[in-house]
Design a protein around this motif. Structure first.
Motif, PDB file in Angstrom:
ATOM      1  N   ALA A  20       0.763  -1.132  -0.113  1.00 42.58           N
ATOM      2  CA  ALA A  20       0.208  -0.084  -0.049  1.00 42.58           C
ATOM      3  C   ALA A  20       0.917   1.145   0.130  1.00 42.58           C
ATOM      4  CB  ALA A  20      -0.815  -0.158   1.178  1.00 42.58           C
ATOM      5  N   GLU A  72      -8.966  -0.969  -5.265  1.00 42.08           N
ATOM      6  CA  GLU A  72      -7.544  -0.682  -4.694  1.00 42.08           C
ATOM      7  C   GLU A  72      -7.386  -1.808  -3.662  1.00 42.08           C
ATOM      8  OE1 GLU A  72      -6.999   4.130  -4.595  1.00 42.08           O
ATOM      9  OE2 GLU A  72      -8.941   3.240  -3.835  1.00 42.08           O
ATOM     10  N   LEU A  75      -6.008  -1.532  -0.102  1.00 41.10           N
ATOM     11  CA  LEU A  75      -6.629  -0.745   0.665  1.00 41.10           C
ATOM     12  C   LEU A  75      -7.893  -1.609   1.222  1.00 41.10           C
ATOM     13  CD1 LEU A  75      -6.646   2.810  -0.958  1.00 41.10           C
ATOM     14  CD2 LEU A  75      -5.120   1.648   0.727  1.00 41.10           C
ATOM     15  N   LEU A 111       0.648   6.025   5.293  1.00 40.80           N
ATOM     16  CA  LEU A 111      -0.265   5.981   4.083  1.00 40.80           C
ATOM     17  C   LEU A 111      -0.588   7.519   3.758  1.00 40.80           C
ATOM     18  CD1 LEU A 111      -0.374   3.021   4.528  1.00 40.80           C
ATOM     19  CD2 LEU A 111      -2.932   3.055   3.911  1.00 40.80           C
ATOM     20  N   HIS A 114      -5.477  10.270   1.259  1.00 41.11           N
ATOM     21  CA  HIS A 114      -6.346   9.670   0.457  1.00 41.11           C
ATOM     22  C   HIS A 114      -6.481   8.344   0.872  1.00 41.11           C
ATOM     23  CE1 HIS A 114      -8.351   7.633  -2.843  1.00 41.11           C
ATOM     24  NE2 HIS A 114      -7.403   6.962  -3.002  1.00 41.11           N
ATOM     25  N   GLU A 115      -5.407   7.516   1.067  1.00 44.09           N
ATOM     26  CA  GLU A 115      -5.655   6.146   1.391  1.00 44.09           C
ATOM     27  C   GLU A 115      -6.219   5.996   2.709  1.00 44.09           C
ATOM     28  OE1 GLU A 115      -1.522   4.912  -1.075  1.00 44.09           O
ATOM     29  OE2 GLU A 115      -1.283   5.671   0.822  1.00 44.09           O
ATOM     30  N   GLU A 118      -9.843   6.326   2.581  1.00 44.28           N
ATOM     31  CA  GLU A 118     -10.546   5.235   2.054  1.00 44.28           C
ATOM     32  C   GLU A 118     -10.486   3.931   2.863  1.00 44.28           C
ATOM     33  OE1 GLU A 118     -12.269   2.897  -1.103  1.00 44.28           O
ATOM     34  OE2 GLU A 118     -12.534   5.044  -0.684  1.00 44.28           O
ATOM     35  N   ASN A 137     -14.254  -1.139  -4.436  1.00 42.28           N
ATOM     36  CA  ASN A 137     -13.622  -1.360  -3.209  1.00 42.28           C
ATOM     37  C   ASN A 137     -14.701  -1.961  -2.183  1.00 42.28           C
ATOM     38  OD1 ASN A 137     -11.150  -0.358  -4.271  1.00 42.28           O
ATOM     39  ND2 ASN A 137     -11.062   1.478  -3.205  1.00 42.28           N
TER      40      ASN A 137
END
Length: 224
Positions: A20, A72, A75, A111, A114-115, A118, A137
């Motif tokens: 990630a 993703e 994630l 991370l 954004h990650e 999410e 996702n």
């Protein structure tokens, strides 16, 4: 139960977090993985255990292997690790507390905003298991989390027995009524599974299990 008893899971966590981060620098993932595995092994858990974590991760892999595309995935896998990281059956805010834990830990672990956002969004989505159309996702995580509903009769009965143990503090009549309401809500959904594979392979079996359990609950309570 310690992380040393699950070296394959700790390795999975480490490789997932490294992937990630995509080569970005960050702290050693291992302490975070140990903390999560300790949480998943807490004594109040009967269904929401390390075995459930392992099963959800395996179902994510199964969905990916059977034609899953987009999304993703690293994630999604991180969200699986966190989705029941905080679990107290006598509380209603477990998903929110798990999401907050993910926000704090993953920001520290390297991370991007954004990650982190999410993963936290996906954890919160497990309250309803109702991803929006096109949310790849969310569809993957929710289908993987609900896949237990589509298992064979013996495994399904083991699941329901473990859930009952987690709610051992609830009187039988109240538990049956509450569980029946959950089952009716699930059966009322147009689709339990949103991925093409989940809809094709798991949907029918899951509905059979849910209907059978609901019939048993209503027979036991004397209510139709």
């Amino acid at each position: 139960m310690t992380a040393e008893e699950h070296p394959e899971l700790l390795q999975h966590w480490n490789s997932t977090l490294h992937a990630a981060r995509a080569g970005r620098e960050g702290p050693d993932p291992t302490p975070y993985g140990r903390n999560l595995l300790t949480r998943w092994a807490e004594p109040q858990r009967r269904y929401h255990t390390v075995d459930h974590l392992r099963a959800v991760l395996a179902r994510i892999d199964e969905l990916t292997d059977q034609g899953g595309e987009g999304g993703e995935l690293e994630l999604v896998r991180l969200a699986a690790w966190f989705h029941d990281a905080v679990y107290r059956p006598d509380r209603s805010e477990n998903e929110e507390r798990s999401a907050v834990l993910a926000e704090k830990a993953l920001a520290e672990a390297g991370l991007t905003p954004h990650e982190v956002a999410e993963v936290a969004r996906l954890v919160r989505l497990t309250v309803t298991h109702d991803p929006a159309p096109g949310d790849l996702n969310g569809e993957t995580l929710c289908d993987a989390d609900l896949a237990i509903l589509a298992t064979g009769p013996d495994t399904y009965r083991g699941y329901t027995a473990a859930v009952r143990e987690e709610y051992g503090f609830v009187p039988d009549d109240a538990f049956r009524a509450g569980r029946a309401a959950v089952l009716r809500q699930l059966l009322g959904l147009p689709r339990l599974f949103r991925t093409p594979y989940g809809a094709a392979v798991w949907e029918e079996k899951a509905r059979e299990n849910l209907e059978r359990e609901l019939a048993e609950l209503t027979d036991a309570s004397g209510k139709g």
